[in-house]
Design a protein around this motif. Structure first.
Motif, PDB file in Angstrom:
ATOM      1  N   PRO A 128       0.813  -1.229   0.000  1.00 49.12           N
ATOM      2  CA  PRO A 128       0.000   0.000   0.000  1.00 49.12           C
ATOM      3  C   PRO A 128       0.840   1.269   0.000  1.00 49.12           C
ATOM      4  CG  PRO A 128      -0.861  -1.583   1.579  1.00 49.12           C
ATOM      5  CD  PRO A 128       0.456  -2.113   1.128  1.00 49.12           C
ATOM      6  N   ILE A 179       2.394   1.817  -3.474  1.00 48.44           N
ATOM      7  CA  ILE A 179       1.471   2.355  -4.483  1.00 48.44           C
ATOM      8  C   ILE A 179       1.207   3.836  -4.261  1.00 48.44           C
ATOM      9  CG2 ILE A 179      -0.877   2.206  -5.386  1.00 48.44           C
ATOM     10  CD1 ILE A 179      -0.789  -0.794  -4.801  1.00 48.44           C
ATOM     11  N   ILE A 180       0.945   4.231  -3.005  1.00 52.64           N
ATOM     12  CA  ILE A 180       0.595   5.636  -2.752  1.00 52.64           C
ATOM     13  C   ILE A 180       1.788   6.558  -2.989  1.00 52.64           C
ATOM     14  CG2 ILE A 180       1.125   5.636  -0.282  1.00 52.64           C
ATOM     15  CD1 ILE A 180      -1.294   7.432   0.133  1.00 52.64           C
ATOM     16  N   PHE A 216      -5.433   4.213   2.631  1.00 49.47           N
ATOM     17  CA  PHE A 216      -4.459   4.604   1.611  1.00 49.47           C
ATOM     18  C   PHE A 216      -5.176   5.106   0.353  1.00 49.47           C
ATOM     19  CE2 PHE A 216      -2.019   1.778   4.311  1.00 49.47           C
ATOM     20  CZ  PHE A 216      -0.798   2.433   4.397  1.00 49.47           C
ATOM     21  N   VAL A 217      -6.253   4.437  -0.018  1.00 52.96           N
ATOM     22  CA  VAL A 217      -7.010   4.870  -1.197  1.00 52.96           C
ATOM     23  C   VAL A 217      -7.639   6.232  -0.945  1.00 52.96           C
ATOM     24  CG1 VAL A 217      -8.966   4.343  -2.693  1.00 52.96           C
ATOM     25  CG2 VAL A 217      -7.438   2.499  -1.946  1.00 52.96           C
ATOM     26  N   GLN A 218      -8.220   6.403   0.239  1.00 49.24           N
ATOM     27  CA  GLN A 218      -8.897   7.657   0.565  1.00 49.24           C
ATOM     28  C   GLN A 218      -7.922   8.840   0.538  1.00 49.24           C
ATOM     29  OE1 GLN A 218     -10.759   7.587   4.395  1.00 49.24           O
ATOM     30  NE2 GLN A 218     -11.247   9.775   4.390  1.00 49.24           N
ATOM     31  N   ALA A 249      -6.702  -1.287   3.190  1.00 48.78           N
ATOM     32  CA  ALA A 249      -6.152  -0.371   2.187  1.00 48.78           C
ATOM     33  C   ALA A 249      -7.053   0.814   1.936  1.00 48.78           C
ATOM     34  CB  ALA A 249      -5.919  -1.126   0.872  1.00 48.78           C
ATOM     35  N   ALA A 250      -8.219   0.864   2.623  1.00 52.03           N
ATOM     36  CA  ALA A 250      -9.174   1.953   2.377  1.00 52.03           C
ATOM     37  C   ALA A 250      -8.572   3.310   2.720  1.00 52.03           C
ATOM     38  CB  ALA A 250     -10.444   1.718   3.192  1.00 52.03           C
ATOM     39  N   GLY A 255      -4.972   8.867  -0.767  1.00 57.83           N
ATOM     40  CA  GLY A 255      -4.369   8.987  -2.093  1.00 57.83           C
ATOM     41  C   GLY A 255      -5.241   9.814  -3.026  1.00 57.83           C
ATOM     42  N   ILE A 256      -6.540   9.599  -2.959  1.00 55.25           N
ATOM     43  CA  ILE A 256      -7.471  10.393  -3.780  1.00 55.25           C
ATOM     44  C   ILE A 256      -7.437  11.860  -3.357  1.00 55.25           C
ATOM     45  CG2 ILE A 256      -9.893  10.758  -4.334  1.00 55.25           C
ATOM     46  CD1 ILE A 256     -10.279   7.726  -4.142  1.00 55.25           C
TER      47      ILE A 256
END
Length: 540
Positions: A429, A432-433, A509-511, A506-507, A513-514
Protein backbone atom coordinates in the motif's frame (compact mmCIF):
# COMPACT_ATOMS: atom_id res chain seq x y z
CA UNK A 1 39.84 43.93 -15.86
CA UNK A 2 39.14 46.88 -13.57
CA UNK A 3 37.36 48.67 -16.41
CA UNK A 4 35.01 45.73 -16.91
CA UNK A 5 34.36 45.51 -13.18
CA UNK A 6 33.68 49.26 -13.11
CA UNK A 7 31.26 48.89 -16.03
CA UNK A 8 29.46 46.05 -14.26
CA UNK A 9 29.15 48.05 -11.04
CA UNK A 10 27.88 51.15 -12.86
CA UNK A 11 25.44 49.03 -14.86
CA UNK A 12 24.16 47.50 -11.65
CA UNK A 13 23.75 50.95 -10.05
CA UNK A 14 21.96 52.30 -13.11
CA UNK A 15 19.68 49.29 -13.13
CA UNK A 16 18.80 49.92 -9.49
CA UNK A 17 18.21 53.63 -10.07
CA UNK A 18 15.92 52.91 -13.03
CA UNK A 19 13.73 50.48 -11.11
CA UNK A 20 10.05 51.30 -10.94
CA UNK A 21 7.87 50.90 -7.87
CA UNK A 22 6.80 47.37 -8.81
CA UNK A 23 10.44 46.45 -9.41
CA UNK A 24 11.44 47.86 -6.01
CA UNK A 25 8.63 45.86 -4.44
CA UNK A 26 9.84 42.68 -6.12
CA UNK A 27 13.40 43.37 -4.97
CA UNK A 28 12.21 43.97 -1.41
CA UNK A 29 10.25 40.71 -1.44
CA UNK A 30 13.26 38.89 -2.87
CA UNK A 31 15.56 40.25 -0.14
CA UNK A 32 13.01 39.52 2.59
CA UNK A 33 12.56 35.92 1.45
CA UNK A 34 16.30 35.44 1.10
CA UNK A 35 16.94 36.68 4.64
CA UNK A 36 14.27 34.35 5.99
CA UNK A 37 15.78 31.38 4.16
CA UNK A 38 19.17 32.18 5.70
CA UNK A 39 17.61 32.28 9.18
CA UNK A 40 15.82 28.97 8.54
CA UNK A 41 19.11 27.32 7.52
CA UNK A 42 20.73 28.78 10.63
CA UNK A 43 17.95 27.56 12.93
CA UNK A 44 18.02 24.04 11.51
CA UNK A 45 21.83 23.84 11.60
CA UNK A 46 21.94 25.17 15.16
CA UNK A 47 19.36 22.68 16.46
CA UNK A 48 20.98 19.74 14.71
CA UNK A 49 24.57 20.59 15.66
CA UNK A 50 23.60 21.32 19.27
CA UNK A 51 21.90 17.94 19.56
CA UNK A 52 24.84 16.05 18.01
CA UNK A 53 27.44 17.99 20.00
CA UNK A 54 25.65 17.11 23.26
CA UNK A 55 26.31 13.38 22.78
CA UNK A 56 28.84 12.26 25.35
CA UNK A 57 32.39 11.40 24.20
CA UNK A 58 31.71 11.09 20.47
CA UNK A 59 29.55 14.20 19.94
CA UNK A 60 32.33 16.66 18.99
CA UNK A 61 33.97 14.06 16.75
CA UNK A 62 30.70 13.43 14.93
CA UNK A 63 30.31 17.19 14.40
CA UNK A 64 33.78 17.37 12.86
CA UNK A 65 33.03 14.41 10.60
CA UNK A 66 29.73 15.97 9.54
CA UNK A 67 31.58 19.17 8.69
CA UNK A 68 33.95 17.20 6.49
CA UNK A 69 31.01 15.60 4.64
CA UNK A 70 29.25 18.95 4.23
CA UNK A 71 32.37 20.66 2.91
CA UNK A 72 33.30 17.92 0.47
CA UNK A 73 29.73 17.96 -0.86
CA UNK A 74 29.87 21.74 -1.20
CA UNK A 75 33.23 21.46 -2.97
CA UNK A 76 31.92 18.93 -5.51
CA UNK A 77 28.81 21.02 -6.11
CA UNK A 78 30.92 24.12 -6.71
CA UNK A 79 33.19 22.28 -9.16
CA UNK A 80 30.22 20.91 -11.08
CA UNK A 81 28.46 24.27 -11.11
CA UNK A 82 31.65 26.00 -12.30
CA UNK A 83 31.94 23.59 -15.24
CA UNK A 84 28.35 24.24 -16.28
CA UNK A 85 28.43 28.00 -15.75
CA UNK A 86 31.82 28.56 -17.38
CA UNK A 87 30.66 26.97 -20.64
CA UNK A 88 27.77 29.42 -20.95
CA UNK A 89 29.60 32.44 -19.50
CA UNK A 90 33.17 32.26 -20.81
CA UNK A 91 32.50 30.79 -24.26
CA UNK A 92 28.84 31.21 -25.14
CA UNK A 93 27.89 34.42 -23.33
CA UNK A 94 25.87 36.89 -25.34
CA UNK A 95 28.36 39.67 -24.59
CA UNK A 96 31.47 37.71 -25.58
CA UNK A 97 31.53 38.97 -29.18
CA UNK A 98 31.28 42.58 -28.02
CA UNK A 99 34.00 42.14 -25.39
CA UNK A 100 36.41 40.47 -27.82
CA UNK A 101 36.01 43.26 -30.38
CA UNK A 102 36.42 46.01 -27.74
CA UNK A 103 39.84 47.63 -27.06
CA UNK A 104 40.40 45.39 -24.05
CA UNK A 105 43.07 42.73 -23.83
CA UNK A 106 41.81 39.20 -24.23
CA UNK A 107 43.47 38.18 -20.97
CA UNK A 108 41.49 40.81 -19.08
CA UNK A 109 38.29 39.67 -20.78
CA UNK A 110 39.00 36.11 -19.67
CA UNK A 111 39.85 37.20 -16.12
CA UNK A 112 36.61 39.14 -15.87
CA UNK A 113 34.50 36.27 -17.21
CA UNK A 114 36.34 33.78 -14.98
CA UNK A 115 35.58 35.86 -11.88
CA UNK A 116 32.02 36.24 -13.10
CA UNK A 117 31.70 32.47 -13.56
CA UNK A 118 33.17 31.82 -10.11
CA UNK A 119 30.61 34.13 -8.55
CA UNK A 120 27.62 32.54 -10.28
CA UNK A 121 28.95 29.04 -9.58
CA UNK A 122 29.54 29.50 -5.86
CA UNK A 123 27.24 32.22 -4.50
CA UNK A 124 24.53 29.77 -3.51
CA UNK A 125 27.02 27.45 -1.78
CA UNK A 126 28.45 30.48 0.02
CA UNK A 127 24.97 31.58 1.13
CA UNK A 128 24.35 28.12 2.59
CA UNK A 129 27.72 27.83 4.36
CA UNK A 130 27.57 31.19 6.15
CA UNK A 131 24.56 30.37 8.41
CA UNK A 132 26.02 26.90 9.00
CA UNK A 133 29.28 28.44 10.24
CA UNK A 134 27.34 30.89 12.41
CA UNK A 135 25.38 28.01 13.96
CA UNK A 136 28.59 26.06 14.55
CA UNK A 137 30.16 29.06 16.28
CA UNK A 138 27.19 29.43 18.62
CA UNK A 139 27.16 25.72 19.48
CA UNK A 140 30.92 25.70 20.14
CA UNK A 141 30.83 29.04 22.05
CA UNK A 142 33.43 30.42 19.64
CA UNK A 143 34.81 33.94 19.86
CA UNK A 144 34.45 36.75 17.32
CA UNK A 145 37.57 35.72 15.39
CA UNK A 146 35.99 32.38 14.51
CA UNK A 147 33.10 34.08 12.69
CA UNK A 148 35.44 36.41 10.82
CA UNK A 149 38.05 33.91 9.68
CA UNK A 150 35.65 31.01 9.02
CA UNK A 151 33.94 33.27 6.45
CA UNK A 152 37.27 34.56 5.11
CA UNK A 153 38.48 30.99 4.51
CA UNK A 154 35.34 30.24 2.48
CA UNK A 155 36.58 32.46 -0.36
CA UNK A 156 39.76 30.51 -1.23
CA UNK A 157 37.88 27.26 -0.61
CA UNK A 158 35.22 28.07 -3.22
CA UNK A 159 37.80 29.71 -5.49
CA UNK A 160 39.72 26.42 -5.68
CA UNK A 161 36.57 24.58 -6.73
CA UNK A 162 35.60 27.22 -9.31
CA UNK A 163 39.08 27.40 -10.84
CA UNK A 164 39.22 23.61 -11.20
CA UNK A 165 35.92 23.68 -13.11
CA UNK A 166 37.11 26.55 -15.32
CA UNK A 167 40.39 24.78 -16.10
CA UNK A 168 38.45 21.69 -17.15
CA UNK A 169 36.28 23.82 -19.45
CA UNK A 170 39.30 25.48 -21.10
CA UNK A 171 40.97 22.14 -21.84
CA UNK A 172 37.79 20.59 -23.23
CA UNK A 173 37.02 23.57 -25.48
CA UNK A 174 40.58 23.68 -26.81
CA UNK A 175 41.24 20.05 -27.62
CA UNK A 176 37.82 18.94 -28.79
CA UNK A 177 35.68 20.35 -31.62
CA UNK A 178 32.72 22.43 -30.49
CA UNK A 179 30.39 20.26 -32.55
CA UNK A 180 31.51 17.20 -30.60
CA UNK A 181 32.27 18.81 -27.26
CA UNK A 182 28.88 17.87 -25.83
CA UNK A 183 29.58 14.19 -26.45
CA UNK A 184 33.11 14.48 -25.08
CA UNK A 185 31.97 16.29 -21.94
CA UNK A 186 29.17 13.77 -21.47
CA UNK A 187 31.64 10.87 -21.47
CA UNK A 188 34.20 12.66 -19.31
CA UNK A 189 31.46 13.92 -17.01
CA UNK A 190 30.05 10.45 -16.48
CA UNK A 191 33.54 9.18 -15.67
CA UNK A 192 33.97 12.06 -13.22
CA UNK A 193 30.63 11.37 -11.54
CA UNK A 194 31.41 7.67 -11.36
CA UNK A 195 34.62 8.59 -9.55
CA UNK A 196 32.68 10.85 -7.19
CA UNK A 197 30.14 8.10 -6.58
CA UNK A 198 32.84 5.54 -5.75
CA UNK A 199 34.60 8.08 -3.56
CA UNK A 200 31.45 8.85 -1.58
CA UNK A 201 30.77 5.17 -1.07
CA UNK A 202 34.35 4.60 0.12
CA UNK A 203 33.75 7.25 2.78
CA UNK A 204 30.71 5.19 3.88
CA UNK A 205 28.60 7.89 5.54
CA UNK A 206 26.00 5.29 6.50
CA UNK A 207 28.21 4.37 9.44
CA UNK A 208 26.54 7.21 11.33
CA UNK A 209 23.27 5.27 11.50
CA UNK A 210 24.58 1.71 11.43
CA UNK A 211 24.69 -0.11 14.76
CA UNK A 212 27.58 -2.23 13.48
CA UNK A 213 29.85 0.81 13.77
CA UNK A 214 29.47 0.79 17.56
CA UNK A 215 30.63 -2.79 18.15
CA UNK A 216 34.11 -1.60 18.92
CA UNK A 217 34.24 1.94 20.26
CA UNK A 218 37.91 2.34 19.45
CA UNK A 219 37.31 1.53 15.77
CA UNK A 220 34.39 3.93 15.66
CA UNK A 221 36.42 6.72 17.23
CA UNK A 222 39.28 6.14 14.81
CA UNK A 223 36.81 6.34 11.92
CA UNK A 224 35.44 9.65 13.20
CA UNK A 225 38.91 11.07 13.75
CA UNK A 226 40.29 9.97 10.34
CA UNK A 227 40.74 12.63 7.62
CA UNK A 228 38.08 12.72 4.89
CA UNK A 229 39.82 13.26 1.53
CA UNK A 230 42.75 15.07 3.11
CA UNK A 231 44.16 15.90 -0.34
CA UNK A 232 41.16 18.11 -1.20
CA UNK A 233 40.53 21.74 -0.13
CA UNK A 234 37.39 20.53 1.67
CA UNK A 235 39.51 18.85 4.33
CA UNK A 236 41.83 21.84 4.57
CA UNK A 237 38.83 24.07 5.23
CA UNK A 238 37.50 21.58 7.80
CA UNK A 239 40.85 21.54 9.58
CA UNK A 240 41.11 25.33 9.53
CA UNK A 241 37.60 25.67 11.01
CA UNK A 242 38.24 23.10 13.74
CA UNK A 243 41.56 24.83 14.41
CA UNK A 244 39.71 28.10 14.95
CA UNK A 245 37.41 26.40 17.46
CA UNK A 246 40.33 24.77 19.32
CA UNK A 247 42.49 27.93 18.93
CA UNK A 248 45.24 25.79 17.44
CA UNK A 249 47.14 28.52 15.60
CA UNK A 250 49.64 26.14 14.04
CA UNK A 251 46.87 24.17 12.35
CA UNK A 252 45.12 27.38 11.30
CA UNK A 253 48.22 28.80 9.58
CA UNK A 254 49.06 25.53 7.82
CA UNK A 255 45.63 24.85 6.33
CA UNK A 256 44.81 28.50 5.66
CA UNK A 257 48.11 28.72 3.80
CA UNK A 258 47.18 25.63 1.79
CA UNK A 259 43.81 27.14 0.87
CA UNK A 260 45.11 30.54 -0.18
CA UNK A 261 48.24 29.13 -1.83
CA UNK A 262 46.29 26.56 -3.84
CA UNK A 263 43.77 29.19 -4.93
CA UNK A 264 46.58 31.45 -6.19
CA UNK A 265 48.30 28.56 -7.98
CA UNK A 266 45.06 27.46 -9.65
CA UNK A 267 44.39 31.06 -10.75
CA UNK A 268 47.85 31.20 -12.35
CA UNK A 269 47.17 27.84 -13.99
CA UNK A 270 43.91 28.93 -15.60
CA UNK A 271 45.53 32.23 -16.66
CA UNK A 272 48.31 30.21 -18.34
CA UNK A 273 45.80 27.89 -20.00
CA UNK A 274 43.75 30.88 -21.16
CA UNK A 275 46.81 32.58 -22.65
CA UNK A 276 47.56 29.47 -24.72
CA UNK A 277 44.13 28.07 -25.53
CA UNK A 278 41.33 30.56 -24.83
CA UNK A 279 41.30 32.29 -28.22
CA UNK A 280 41.29 29.03 -30.16
CA UNK A 281 38.56 27.55 -28.02
CA UNK A 282 36.60 30.80 -28.24
CA UNK A 283 36.78 30.86 -32.03
CA UNK A 284 35.67 27.26 -32.15
CA UNK A 285 32.88 27.86 -29.67
CA UNK A 286 31.53 30.97 -31.39
CA UNK A 287 31.77 29.66 -34.91
CA UNK A 288 30.88 26.02 -34.12
CA UNK A 289 31.79 23.29 -36.53
CA UNK A 290 30.08 23.04 -39.87
CA UNK A 291 26.71 21.47 -39.45
CA UNK A 292 25.88 18.24 -41.20
CA UNK A 293 23.30 19.62 -43.62
CA UNK A 294 21.35 17.11 -45.65
CA UNK A 295 18.88 17.71 -48.38
CA UNK A 296 15.46 16.64 -47.37
CA UNK A 297 12.21 16.76 -49.16
CA UNK A 298 9.39 18.78 -47.66
CA UNK A 299 7.47 16.89 -45.03
CA UNK A 300 4.38 18.25 -43.34
CA UNK A 301 4.57 18.55 -39.57
CA UNK A 302 2.06 19.98 -37.18
CA UNK A 303 3.18 23.37 -35.81
CA UNK A 304 3.16 22.14 -32.21
CA UNK A 305 5.28 19.11 -33.12
CA UNK A 306 7.67 21.39 -35.01
CA UNK A 307 8.12 23.59 -31.92
CA UNK A 308 8.66 20.45 -29.82
CA UNK A 309 11.39 19.31 -32.22
CA UNK A 310 12.89 22.80 -32.12
CA UNK A 311 13.11 22.67 -28.31
CA UNK A 312 14.80 19.27 -28.45
CA UNK A 313 17.39 20.46 -30.98
CA UNK A 314 18.08 23.65 -29.05
CA UNK A 315 18.47 21.59 -25.88
CA UNK A 316 20.91 19.18 -27.54
CA UNK A 317 22.95 21.88 -29.30
CA UNK A 318 23.31 24.20 -26.31
CA UNK A 319 25.89 22.83 -23.89
CA UNK A 320 24.62 25.09 -21.13
CA UNK A 321 21.31 23.18 -21.24
CA UNK A 322 22.11 19.54 -21.96
CA UNK A 323 24.93 19.56 -19.41
CA UNK A 324 22.19 19.66 -16.77
CA UNK A 325 21.61 15.98 -17.58
CA UNK A 326 24.96 15.26 -15.92
CA UNK A 327 23.62 16.63 -12.67
CA UNK A 328 20.54 14.42 -12.86
CA UNK A 329 22.64 11.36 -13.70
CA UNK A 330 24.96 11.92 -10.74
CA UNK A 331 22.05 12.56 -8.35
CA UNK A 332 20.27 9.39 -9.48
CA UNK A 333 23.37 7.23 -9.13
CA UNK A 334 24.44 8.56 -5.74
CA UNK A 335 20.89 8.51 -4.39
CA UNK A 336 20.10 4.95 -5.48
CA UNK A 337 23.45 3.59 -4.36
CA UNK A 338 23.04 5.26 -0.97
CA UNK A 339 19.57 3.73 -0.60
CA UNK A 340 21.01 0.35 -1.49
CA UNK A 341 23.63 0.65 1.26
CA UNK A 342 21.22 1.72 3.99
CA UNK A 343 19.75 -1.00 6.16
CA UNK A 344 16.69 -0.96 8.44
CA UNK A 345 15.65 -3.61 10.87
CA UNK A 346 11.85 -3.56 10.60
CA UNK A 347 9.20 -3.08 7.92
CA UNK A 348 7.89 -0.13 9.94
CA UNK A 349 11.23 1.58 9.58
CA UNK A 350 11.12 0.87 5.83
CA UNK A 351 7.69 2.43 5.47
CA UNK A 352 8.64 5.44 7.60
CA UNK A 353 11.72 5.93 5.44
CA UNK A 354 9.46 5.83 2.38
CA UNK A 355 7.90 9.14 3.50
CA UNK A 356 11.33 10.70 3.90
CA UNK A 357 12.20 9.22 0.53
CA UNK A 358 9.21 11.01 -1.03
CA UNK A 359 10.42 14.36 0.27
CA UNK A 360 13.95 13.74 -1.02
CA UNK A 361 12.75 12.66 -4.46
CA UNK A 362 10.49 15.71 -4.71
CA UNK A 363 13.40 17.96 -3.78
CA UNK A 364 15.33 16.36 -6.64
CA UNK A 365 12.35 17.04 -8.94
CA UNK A 366 12.35 20.67 -7.79
CA UNK A 367 16.05 21.07 -8.56
CA UNK A 368 15.61 19.39 -11.96
CA UNK A 369 12.61 21.60 -12.81
CA UNK A 370 14.53 24.74 -11.82
CA UNK A 371 17.28 23.74 -14.27
CA UNK A 372 15.18 22.32 -17.10
CA UNK A 373 11.60 23.62 -16.96
CA UNK A 374 11.74 27.06 -15.39
CA UNK A 375 13.96 28.72 -18.08
CA UNK A 376 11.91 27.43 -21.06
CA UNK A 377 9.96 30.67 -21.61
CA UNK A 378 12.90 32.96 -20.89
CA UNK A 379 15.20 31.00 -23.22
CA UNK A 380 13.14 32.09 -26.21
CA UNK A 381 14.65 35.53 -25.58
CA UNK A 382 14.54 37.96 -28.47
CA UNK A 383 13.02 35.30 -30.76
CA UNK A 384 9.83 35.00 -28.72
CA UNK A 385 8.06 37.22 -31.23
CA UNK A 386 8.66 34.51 -33.84
CA UNK A 387 6.65 31.98 -31.84
CA UNK A 388 3.88 34.50 -31.35
CA UNK A 389 3.59 34.97 -35.14
CA UNK A 390 3.57 31.22 -35.81
CA UNK A 391 0.28 29.40 -36.51
CA UNK A 392 0.16 28.08 -32.94
CA UNK A 393 -2.20 29.36 -30.30
CA UNK A 394 -0.80 30.55 -27.00
CA UNK A 395 -2.58 27.72 -25.23
CA UNK A 396 -0.87 25.09 -27.41
CA UNK A 397 2.47 26.87 -27.00
CA UNK A 398 2.07 26.87 -23.22
CA UNK A 399 0.98 23.21 -23.21
CA UNK A 400 4.00 22.26 -25.35
CA UNK A 401 6.37 23.90 -22.86
CA UNK A 402 4.75 22.03 -19.97
CA UNK A 403 4.96 18.69 -21.79
CA UNK A 404 8.58 19.28 -22.86
CA UNK A 405 9.64 20.30 -19.36
CA UNK A 406 7.67 17.57 -17.58
CA UNK A 407 8.95 14.51 -19.45
CA UNK A 408 12.49 14.37 -17.94
CA UNK A 409 11.34 15.50 -14.48
CA UNK A 410 8.55 12.93 -14.22
CA UNK A 411 10.70 10.11 -15.58
CA UNK A 412 13.59 10.80 -13.20
CA UNK A 413 11.25 11.12 -10.22
CA UNK A 414 9.42 7.86 -10.96
CA UNK A 415 12.67 5.97 -11.56
CA UNK A 416 14.08 7.21 -8.26
CA UNK A 417 10.91 6.43 -6.32
CA UNK A 418 10.30 2.99 -7.85
CA UNK A 419 13.92 1.83 -7.50
CA UNK A 420 14.37 3.15 -3.95
CA UNK A 421 11.05 1.69 -2.80
CA UNK A 422 11.99 -1.66 -4.29
CA UNK A 423 15.40 -1.67 -2.61
CA UNK A 424 13.92 -0.72 0.78
CA UNK A 425 11.27 -3.44 0.54
CA UNK A 426 8.34 -1.36 1.74
CA UNK A 427 4.79 -2.68 2.00
CA UNK A 428 2.55 -2.70 -1.06
CA UNK A 429 0.00 0.00 0.00
CA UNK A 430 2.81 2.45 0.82
CA UNK A 431 4.55 1.53 -2.42
CA UNK A 432 1.47 2.36 -4.48
CA UNK A 433 0.59 5.64 -2.75
CA UNK A 434 4.17 6.93 -2.95
CA UNK A 435 4.37 6.15 -6.67
CA UNK A 436 1.03 7.84 -7.34
CA UNK A 437 1.97 10.84 -5.21
CA UNK A 438 5.33 11.16 -6.98
CA UNK A 439 3.71 11.08 -10.42
CA UNK A 440 1.26 13.83 -9.41
CA UNK A 441 3.86 15.93 -7.56
CA UNK A 442 6.55 15.79 -10.25
CA UNK A 443 4.01 16.89 -12.86
CA UNK A 444 2.78 19.70 -10.59
CA UNK A 445 6.34 20.84 -9.83
CA UNK A 446 7.29 20.93 -13.52
CA UNK A 447 4.07 22.74 -14.44
CA UNK A 448 4.60 25.32 -11.72
CA UNK A 449 8.16 25.88 -12.95
CA UNK A 450 6.94 26.68 -16.48
CA UNK A 451 4.03 28.77 -15.18
CA UNK A 452 6.09 30.88 -12.79
CA UNK A 453 8.70 31.18 -15.54
CA UNK A 454 5.95 32.73 -17.68
CA UNK A 455 4.78 35.04 -14.89
CA UNK A 456 8.32 36.26 -14.10
CA UNK A 457 10.34 35.75 -17.30
CA UNK A 458 13.87 37.08 -17.73
CA UNK A 459 14.47 37.64 -21.44
CA UNK A 460 17.53 39.85 -20.92
CA UNK A 461 20.16 37.41 -19.69
CA UNK A 462 23.79 36.63 -20.39
CA UNK A 463 23.69 33.03 -19.20
CA UNK A 464 21.16 30.55 -17.87
CA UNK A 465 22.23 30.78 -14.19
CA UNK A 466 20.95 34.37 -14.23
CA UNK A 467 17.49 33.04 -15.10
CA UNK A 468 17.55 30.43 -12.34
CA UNK A 469 18.74 32.88 -9.68
CA UNK A 470 16.12 35.50 -10.53
CA UNK A 471 13.09 36.38 -8.42
CA UNK A 472 10.99 33.90 -10.39
CA UNK A 473 13.36 31.07 -9.50
CA UNK A 474 13.07 31.89 -5.80
CA UNK A 475 9.27 32.09 -6.00
CA UNK A 476 9.15 28.70 -7.73
CA UNK A 477 11.36 27.11 -5.08
CA UNK A 478 9.18 28.45 -2.26
CA UNK A 479 5.97 27.27 -3.94
CA UNK A 480 7.48 23.85 -4.55
CA UNK A 481 8.60 23.54 -0.93
CA UNK A 482 5.09 24.50 0.21
CA UNK A 483 3.53 21.79 -1.96
CA UNK A 484 6.05 19.22 -0.72
CA UNK A 485 5.09 19.98 2.89
CA UNK A 486 1.35 19.73 2.08
CA UNK A 487 1.76 16.38 0.30
CA UNK A 488 3.97 14.93 3.04
CA UNK A 489 1.40 15.84 5.70
CA UNK A 490 -1.28 14.04 3.69
CA UNK A 491 0.82 10.90 3.13
CA UNK A 492 1.66 10.67 6.83
CA UNK A 493 -2.01 10.30 7.81
CA UNK A 494 -2.62 6.75 6.48
CA UNK A 495 0.78 5.70 7.83
CA UNK A 496 -0.20 7.02 11.26
CA UNK A 497 -3.38 4.92 11.16
CA UNK A 498 -1.43 1.95 9.89
CA UNK A 499 1.05 2.02 12.78
CA UNK A 500 -0.73 3.53 15.78
CA UNK A 501 -4.13 1.89 15.30
CA UNK A 502 -2.98 -1.25 13.49
CA UNK A 503 -5.24 -0.27 10.61
CA UNK A 504 -4.48 -2.89 7.98
CA UNK A 505 -7.18 -2.02 5.43
CA UNK A 506 -6.15 -0.37 2.19
CA UNK A 507 -9.17 1.95 2.38
CA UNK A 508 -7.22 4.65 4.22
CA UNK A 509 -4.46 4.60 1.61
CA UNK A 510 -7.01 4.87 -1.20
CA UNK A 511 -8.90 7.66 0.56
CA UNK A 512 -5.87 9.81 1.31
CA UNK A 513 -4.37 8.99 -2.09
CA UNK A 514 -7.47 10.39 -3.78
CA UNK A 515 -7.33 13.50 -1.54
CA UNK A 516 -3.68 14.02 -2.40
CA UNK A 517 -4.23 13.72 -6.15
CA UNK A 518 -7.26 16.01 -6.02
CA UNK A 519 -5.29 18.68 -4.17
CA UNK A 520 -2.45 18.41 -6.68
CA UNK A 521 -4.93 18.65 -9.58
CA UNK A 522 -6.50 21.77 -8.06
CA UNK A 523 -3.12 23.44 -7.66
CA UNK A 524 -2.16 22.28 -11.15
CA UNK A 525 -5.21 23.99 -12.64
CA UNK A 526 -4.66 27.17 -10.62
CA UNK A 527 -0.94 27.57 -11.31
CA UNK A 528 -1.26 26.63 -14.99
CA UNK A 529 -4.12 29.15 -15.41
CA UNK A 530 -1.95 31.85 -13.88
CA UNK A 531 0.95 30.91 -16.15
CA UNK A 532 -1.22 30.79 -19.26
CA UNK A 533 -2.77 34.19 -18.54
CA UNK A 534 0.72 35.62 -18.02
CA UNK A 535 1.87 34.12 -21.32
CA UNK A 536 -1.05 35.74 -23.12
CA UNK A 537 0.07 39.14 -21.84
CA UNK A 538 3.65 38.78 -23.08
CA UNK A 539 4.40 40.94 -26.10
CA UNK A 540 8.03 40.65 -27.14
Amino acid sequence: MRYLIKISILSFINRINSLKFIDNLKAAIFIFIGINIVFIVYAFSHSFLRYINSVAVVGPLIVNKLLAFVFITAFMMAVLSAIIVSFSTIYFGRDIKWLVTSPIKLGEVFSFKAVNSSFYASWMVFAALVPCMAALGVVKNADMWFYIFSIVFVFPFLACASFIGIAFTIIVMRFFPAAKVRNIVLVIGMVFFTFVLVFIRLIRPEKFISTEGFELLSQYLSYLDAPTAKFLPSWWYTSAVTGLIAKDFGRIFIYAGLLFGTAVILWLVIKFLAKKYYMEGLNEGQAFAAADIRRRSFKYRSPVYAIFQKDIKVFVRDSSQWSQVLILASIVLVYLFSMYRLSFETIHMHNTMAVVNCALVWFVATAASLRLSFPLISLEGESFWFLLTSPVSRFKLFAEKIVFGSIPVVLVSLILMFASNYMMGISKPVFIITIAATAAMSLLISCSAVSIGAVLPKFNYSNIPQIESSLGGLVFMLFSFFMIIVNILIIMQPLRLFYLKNYTSAAAFVQYGIILILIDVIFFVIISSIGYNALKRIEK
